[in-house]
Structure formats: C-alpha cells, structure tokens
Design a protein around this motif. Structure first.
Motif, short mmCIF file in Angstrom:
data_model
loop_
_atom_site.label_atom_id
_atom_site.label_comp_id
_atom_site.label_asym_id
_atom_site.label_seq_id
_atom_site.Cartn_x
_atom_site.Cartn_y
_atom_site.Cartn_z
N SER A 45 0.82 -1.21 0.00
CA SER A 45 0.00 0.00 0.00
C SER A 45 0.86 1.27 0.00
CB SER A 45 -0.94 0.00 1.21
OG SER A 45 -0.23 -0.09 2.42
N HIS A 46 2.02 1.24 0.69
CA HIS A 46 2.90 2.41 0.68
C HIS A 46 3.41 2.70 -0.72
CE1 HIS A 46 4.04 2.09 5.23
NE2 HIS A 46 2.85 2.61 5.02
N THR A 47 3.64 1.66 -1.50
CA THR A 47 4.22 1.84 -2.84
C THR A 47 3.16 2.05 -3.91
OG1 THR A 47 6.04 0.38 -2.19
CG2 THR A 47 5.79 0.84 -4.54
N ALA A 97 17.19 14.27 0.24
CA ALA A 97 16.82 13.53 1.45
C ALA A 97 15.53 12.75 1.23
CB ALA A 97 16.67 14.49 2.63
N VAL A 98 14.55 13.36 0.57
CA VAL A 98 13.28 12.66 0.30
C VAL A 98 13.50 11.48 -0.64
CG1 VAL A 98 10.97 12.89 -0.67
CG2 VAL A 98 11.91 14.73 0.74
N ALA A 99 14.40 11.65 -1.63
CA ALA A 99 14.70 10.56 -2.56
C ALA A 99 15.31 9.37 -1.81
CB ALA A 99 15.64 11.04 -3.66
N LEU A 100 16.24 9.65 -0.90
CA LEU A 100 16.84 8.58 -0.10
C LEU A 100 15.79 7.94 0.80
CD1 LEU A 100 20.28 10.16 0.92
CD2 LEU A 100 19.93 8.11 -0.48
N PHE A 101 14.91 8.77 1.35
CA PHE A 101 13.85 8.26 2.21
C PHE A 101 12.93 7.31 1.45
CE2 PHE A 101 9.46 8.75 3.80
CZ PHE A 101 9.62 8.23 5.07
N ARG A 102 12.56 7.70 0.23
CA ARG A 102 11.71 6.82 -0.58
C ARG A 102 12.42 5.51 -0.89
NH1 ARG A 102 6.91 8.19 -2.10
NH2 ARG A 102 6.20 10.37 -2.21
N LEU A 103 13.72 5.55 -1.11
CA LEU A 103 14.47 4.32 -1.36
C LEU A 103 14.42 3.40 -0.14
CD1 LEU A 103 16.49 2.69 -3.15
CD2 LEU A 103 18.31 3.96 -1.97
N LEU A 104 14.62 3.98 1.06
CA LEU A 104 14.68 3.19 2.29
C LEU A 104 13.31 2.78 2.79
CD1 LEU A 104 17.40 5.23 4.25
CD2 LEU A 104 17.73 3.09 3.00
N TYR A 105 12.32 3.67 2.64
CA TYR A 105 11.01 3.44 3.25
C TYR A 105 10.02 2.78 2.29
CZ TYR A 105 6.83 4.43 6.05
OH TYR A 105 5.69 4.31 6.80
N THR A 106 10.23 2.97 0.98
CA THR A 106 9.26 2.48 0.00
C THR A 106 9.82 1.38 -0.89
OG1 THR A 106 8.24 4.68 -0.04
CG2 THR A 106 7.66 3.17 -1.80
#
Length: 321
Positions: free
Chosen positions: A96-98, A282-291
């Motif tokens: 669902s996150h992705t 930072a958001v791009a890295l966050f999406r990589l790690l979180y999504t």
C-alpha cells in the motif's frame, strides 16, 4: 436500474485530483529552481552512517506497524501467531505504501494471509479499517501537537492562511482525538451493518492505537529527519514531525501511489529556508529506504508465505482410523 454513485466517493476523488493538480503545479515551479544534477550531487554527498541510521529508523517503524494488525486482530477476538502477523503487516503495508489504493493492495494481501488462519472475510475488512484508523489517530495526534508547538509553521503560506492558523488547527485536532477517546470509553453499544455486528475499540485500546500510531510516525518521520541536511532552516524534530504528518495526509488525499509528488511538494513548501536540492535528495533517499527496498522485501515475504502454505497443503493428512 443503474445505481447512483456515492457523492462522498465523487467528492473524495475530486479532492484528490485537486491536491494532485496543485502538487504538479508546485513541482513545476520547483523544477525551475533546482536541477536533477543538484539532487544527485546532494545524494552522493550524504554520509554513509546517516543513511544507515535512517535505515534503522525505517526498520523500527515497520516493526511498530505490526502493532496495527496485532491490536485489530485482538479486538476481534483472534489470536494469531507473531510470524503470521508480521508477514501480513509487513507485506500489506509495503504494497500500500508503494502502490496506493490500500483496500485493493494491502487489503488483498491481508485477505490471502488471514483467510488461511480462519479469519472471516468480514473481519478482514474490519482489520483493514481498524489499521487505517490507528494510522489516522496517530497522525492527527502528532500533527496536533506539532502544530501547537510550531512557532510559525504556516509562515510560507501566510498569503493563504491567517496568523495563528496552525495553533487553532492543532488545538482542534487534539480536541477531536480527545473527544473520540471519551466516546470510545463511554459508548460501548454494539453497531450493526447488515448482518455484521461490531464494537469500536474501548478507551484502553484507543490509547494503544494512539500510542502505536505515534511511535510509528516518530520512527518514520525520524528517518527522513536524519536524512535532512544539517543546514540553517531545518526545524527541530517535533516541528518536523508536524511537517511530515501534513505531507503524509496530503499524499494520502491525492490518492497518488505513495503520495508521489504531493509529499515532496509539502516538505519543500513548509521548509522554504532550506536548500531545495538538499531536501529533495533527502526525500529521494527516504523513498528508497522506506518504500522501494521494503516493497522488494514485501514481495519476497509474500512469495515465502505462499510457498509455506503450498507445502502445508501438499502434506498428506492423517491416515483414517
């Protein structure tokens, strides 16, 4: 006779399209101020240990997410083993996150896993609803505190909203959470929807919902905060959590997969004093790690659980006596 569409569904879809359109307009304006090369350079400049700390915070968030399913299944009277709870929670949330559309993506995963545990389809729908309600209780509670604590969070939007808007909004959010807690504590009547009967979580369970949702948000938002550049203009952690909560709500309202575009715009817009390329990195890295990485792992978890279920089904039953 053709059934009439629910006006609430149409209103929700229209609101989502408006939010998405505004996000695309905002991103177009941002694109004129920052280049992809700037973002890539900022990503490459992020220290490895910061990325590791962000990954650990993301992992902690996904562990806490198991509490959503645990609380929902316990409320409905089911006692499901922790490995199954973890598999269902992790796989459904990563989907669902992705992909967005939680009912169809995460809901399908939960249906597949929980029906094998003897959970009734109607109860699975209630589990999805309760998990979503836990998320919203946590995010409204955190946003309310953050908006009250933030000295001037809405300053970038001053031409649209009056001074003190964030304080009033924060107070109303916390009042709403408190009102629901009182209702949950005192209103113990049974609800009925067609043939399905249910009760809302009681006061103790509601407090646990708020706690689990808050801790989840603290770890998830904390991961992005760790990845943020150490530059003037980045707010303190609690104010940043309010920004993160607003971005999450806006992304959810847009119905875009993962809130893509909307989430980024809100983060950038509410931190106007911070270098935009650094924030987007930072958001791009966050999406990589979180999504993205959890999404791949979620697919692997689904495959593993399907394989284990196939093996159990292939085992011969007990010999007739």
């Amino acid at each position: 006779m053709r059934p009439r569409a629910n006006w609430k569904s149409w209103a929700g879809a229209a609101l989502g399209l408006i939010v998405l359109a505004l996000a695309l307009w905002g991103l177009k304006k941002i694109s004129g101020q920052v280049t992809m090369a700037d973002v890539i350079a900022e990503v490459q400049a992020t220290p490895a240990h910061i990325i590791v700390f962000g990954a650990l915070s993301v992992a902690a968030s996904y562990v806490v997410l198991v509490g959503y399913d645990w609380l929902a299944t316990r409320h409905l009277g089911y006692r499901i083993a922790w490995p199954t709870l973890f598999g269902a929670s992790f796989a459904s949330f990563t989907m669902s996150h992705t992909l967005g559309v939680t009912i169809l993506t995460g809901g399908t995963v939960r249906y597949r896993i929980y029906t094998r545990e003897g959970v009734k389809p109607a109860d699975i729908a209630m589990i999805i609803l309760l998990c979503g309600w836990t998320f919203w209780l946590g995010i409204v509670f955190v946003a309310g505190i953050g908006l009250l604590a933030a000295p001037d969070l809405s300053a970038p939007l001053r031409q649209f909203v009056p001074a003190g808007f964030e304080h009033l909004t924060g107070a109303l959010m916390l009042l709403g959470v408190f009102a629901y807690f009182v209702l949950a504590s005192l209103w113990r009547r049974e609800f009925r929807l067609l043939r399905y009967r249910f009760t809302i979580p009681d006061g103790r369970e509601t407090l646990m919902q708020i706690l689990i949702g808050t801790v989840d948000l603290a770890f998830a938002g904390g991961a992005l905060y760790l990845l943020m550049p150490d530059l003037p203009g980045v707010p303190n952690y609690f104010t940043f959590l309010a920004i993160y909560a607003v971005a999450m709500v806006s992304g959810a309202m847009s119905h875009a997969p993962g809130g893509l575009g909307v989430f980024e715009l809100v983060i950038v817009a509410l931190m106007p004093g911070v270098d935009k390329a650094a924030v987007l990195a930072a958001v791009a890295l966050f999406r990589l790690l979180y999504t993205f990485i959890p999404f791949v792992l979620g697919i692997m978890v689904i495959a593993l659980m399907e394989w284990l279920a196939f093996r159990r089904a292939a085992l011969p039953g007990p010999a007739p006596s």
